[in-house]
Write a protein that holds these residues in place. Structure first.
Motif, PDB file in Angstrom:
ATOM      1  N   HIS A   1       8.051 -18.169 -43.100  1.00 49.34           N
ATOM      2  CA  HIS A   1       9.011 -18.611 -44.117  1.00 49.34           C
ATOM      3  C   HIS A   1       8.334 -19.554 -45.102  1.00 49.34           C
TER       4      HIS A   1
ATOM      5  N   ARG B   1       9.116 -14.247 -45.795  1.00 51.10           N
ATOM      6  CA  ARG B   1      10.358 -14.322 -46.565  1.00 51.10           C
ATOM      7  C   ARG B   1      10.604 -15.741 -47.047  1.00 51.10           C
TER       8      ARG B   1
ATOM      9  N   SER C   1      17.375 -10.910 -41.602  1.00 41.45           N
ATOM     10  CA  SER C   1      16.874 -10.333 -42.856  1.00 41.45           C
ATOM     11  C   SER C   1      16.483  -8.865 -42.659  1.00 41.45           C
TER      12      SER C   1
ATOM     13  N   GLY D   1       9.463  -5.707 -32.692  1.00 37.58           N
ATOM     14  CA  GLY D   1      10.681  -6.281 -32.127  1.00 37.58           C
ATOM     15  C   GLY D   1      11.785  -5.258 -31.928  1.00 37.58           C
TER      16      GLY D   1
ATOM     17  N   ARG E   1       9.284 -15.061 -25.401  1.00 35.84           N
ATOM     18  CA  ARG E   1       9.114 -13.875 -26.263  1.00 35.84           C
ATOM     19  C   ARG E   1       7.837 -13.119 -25.890  1.00 35.84           C
TER      20      ARG E   1
ATOM     21  N   ARG F   1      13.657  -2.754 -40.346  1.00 40.61           N
ATOM     22  CA  ARG F   1      14.833  -3.329 -39.685  1.00 40.61           C
ATOM     23  C   ARG F   1      15.884  -3.541 -40.755  1.00 40.61           C
TER      24      ARG F   1
ATOM     25  N   ASN G   1       5.067  -9.347 -30.134  1.00 38.98           N
ATOM     26  CA  ASN G   1       6.119  -9.288 -31.159  1.00 38.98           C
ATOM     27  C   ASN G   1       5.854 -10.340 -32.251  1.00 38.98           C
TER      28      ASN G   1
ATOM     29  N   THR H   1      20.710 -16.422 -42.892  1.00 39.97           N
ATOM     30  CA  THR H   1      21.007 -15.290 -42.002  1.00 39.97           C
ATOM     31  C   THR H   1      21.434 -15.798 -40.624  1.00 39.97           C
TER      32      THR H   1
END
Ligand code: TXA
Ligand code: MG
Length: 349
Positions: free
Chosen positions: A75, A129, A189, A236, A66, A203, A70, A43
Motif C-alpha cells: 500500500h 494499491r 480490492s 490466495g 498465513r 480477484r 501467498n 475495503t
C-alpha cells in the motif's frame, strides 16, 4: 510467538491534518520499528508492516498464520512511492492508476530488484494499491515507507470490517490496531494483471469489471474464476477462505426451497442459520436468520457480508444456508467470496 499488549487507538477519519494526530504518529513509529499494526482501508481492515523489511513482513505471516506462498499487497500513499517498488509502469497500468487510484484496485507490476522477498512470496511481480481512506493514507505517509498489508483476519477467516473483528482474531498477536470505524466497501480490492497489454481480473473486488472496461476496453476474468480445475494466478485464491466455522452452503433456489432445506436440517440436533437480505429476513424460520443487506442494492450486501458470517460464529451455528446473488457489478466479488466461504458447495433447486 511473542505475546503483545495490543494497543488500540481510536481515530476520527473526518478530522483534518490526520498526519499530526498523536495516535497516528505513535502507530507510524511502531511501523517504522518493524512492528505490525492493523488499520482501516476503504475495503477491509489491513494488517500493515514495513514492505521493505523481511523481518517486519515475517511478523505478518506469523500473526495471521498465513501460508508463506501467498504474496502481500503493498500500500502506498503517493504515486512517487511506486518507483521504489516496481521496475516499470506499462502504458495500460498507467491508465488504470490515473482512473482508479486512490481506490479499491490492486495492480500487479514487475517488481524492482532488492524488494523484500517475503512480500511477494518470491514471485517476480508485486501487487500495489493506493487506498482511498484518510487514516490509511496518513499512516502510510507518516511511516514514510510503503506498507504491505493483507486483510487483518486470521488466515482463512472472513476479512474484518471493524476494529472489533480485528481484535477478535489478533489481540495479543500484533503491536496495535488503529480503529477508524467501519470500512466502507466491505469486500477487498480487485486484483488485476496487465501483462501482455490485456487487463485480467485475478480477484474480483471493489472496482467492477464494467468500471475497468470503461477505461481500457475489453477486460477478461482469469480462467480460474470460471473453471474450478484451473490453478489461479493469484495464490490466495486457491485456499478455502473468508469462511466462518460453520459449514456454509449456497442455495440457488426459491424461498420455499431454502426454507424446506433448513426445516429438514433442523430435525437433526444441530443449529441451522440462514443468510438472507432485509427483503426476506422476516419470512424464514431457523435458529439464526441474518441479513447482510438489501438485495435491491448490492453495495449494502458487500458491506455487510463478512460481519454477518462472523455473527453466525458468535451464535454457535453449525450449518448456514445462504441465498445467492446476481453476478453484476460488485455481485461478482460477493459471489466469489461466498463460493470460497462455502468451499464450492452449491445446492441447486
Ligand atoms: O482490499 C484489499 O486488497 C485488502 C486491503 C487490506 O487493502 N487487502 C487484501 O490482502 O485483501 P490479502 O492479502 O488478504 O489478499 C491479497 C490477494 C491474495 O489473493 C494474493 O494472493 C493476491 O492478492 N496477490 C498479492 N500479490 C500478488 C502477486 N504478486 N501475484 C498474484 N497475486 C497476488
Ligand atoms: Mg485476505
Amino acid at each position: 510467538m511473542r505475546n503483545f499488549q495490543t494497543v488500540c487507538w481510536t481515530v476520527d477519519k473526518n478530522v483534518h491534518n490526520l498526519n499530526e494526530d498523536p495516535q497516528i504518529i505513535e502507530a507510524a513509529a511502531l511501523l517504522r520499528r518493524n512492528e505490525v499494526v492493523a488499520f482501516p482501508t476503504e475495503t477491509v481492515y489491513g494488517l500493515g508492516a514495513n514492505a521493505l523489511s523481511d523481518e517486519a513482513i515475517g511478523k505478518i505471516f506469523t500473526a495471521k498464520g498465513r501460508p508463506a506462498d501467498n504474496p502481500l499487497i503493498v500500500h502506498i500513499s503517493s504515486e512517487k512511492q511506486l518507483d521504489s517498488l516496481v521496475s516499470e509502469v506499462p502504458e495500460i497500468a498507467k491508465k488504470l492508476i490515473d482512473a482508479f487510484w486512490p481506490g479499491p484496485l490492486t495492480v500487479l507490476f514487475s517488481k524492482k530488484q532488492g524488494l523484500a522477498s517475503k512480500v511477494t512470496a518470491q514471485l517476480s511481480t508485486v501487487g500495489v494499491r493506493m487506498p482511498d481512506h484518510p487514516v490509511a493514507r496518513a499512516l502510510i505517509e507518516e511511516a514514510g515507507v510503503p506498507i504491505a498489508a493483507p486483510s487483518a483476519n486470521r488466515s482463512g477467516k472472513p476479512s474484518p470490517t471493524t476494529a472489533a473483528h480485528v481484535k477478535n482474531d489478533l489481540n495479543g498477536k500484533i503491536a496495535g490496531i488503529v480503529d477508524g470505524g467501519e470500512t466502507g466497501i466491505g469486500v477487498e480490492s480487485t486484483v488485476v494483471d496487465c501483462s501482455g497489454g490485456v487487463v485480467t481480473i485475478l480477484r474480483p473486488g471493489g472496482t467492477t469489471k464494467a468500471d475497468l472496461e470503461s477505461v481500457v476496453g475489453e477486460v477478461v476474468l482469469d480462467r480460474a474464476l470460471l473453471h474450478t480445475n484451473e490453478a489461479p494466478k493469484s495464490p490466495g485464491m486457491k485456499y478455502r477462505h473468508y469462511a466462518p466455522s460453520a459449514d456454509l452452503y449456497l442455495v440457488d433456489g426459491s424461498f420455499s426451497f431454502i426454507q424446506d432445506l433448513v426445516g429438514n436440517r433442523r430435525k437433526s440436533d444441530i443449529k441451522v442459520g440462514v443468510l438472507t437480505t432485509d427483503e426476506c429476513k422476516q419470512d424464514y424460520h431457523a435458529d439464526a436468520v441474518l441479513s447482510c443487506g438489501r438485495r435491491s442494492d448490492l453495495h449494502t450486501i458487500a458491506r455487510g457480508l463478512y460481519s454477518a458470517l462472523r455473527t453466525f460464529d458468535e451464535q454457535d451455528v453449525d450449518e448456514i444456508y445462504s441465498e445467492v446473488f446476481p453476478k453484476e457489478g460488485v455481485g461478482e466479488a460477493i459471489m466469489n467470496r461466498l463460493k470460497k466461504s462455502a468451499g464450492g458447495r452449491v445446492i441447486k433447486e
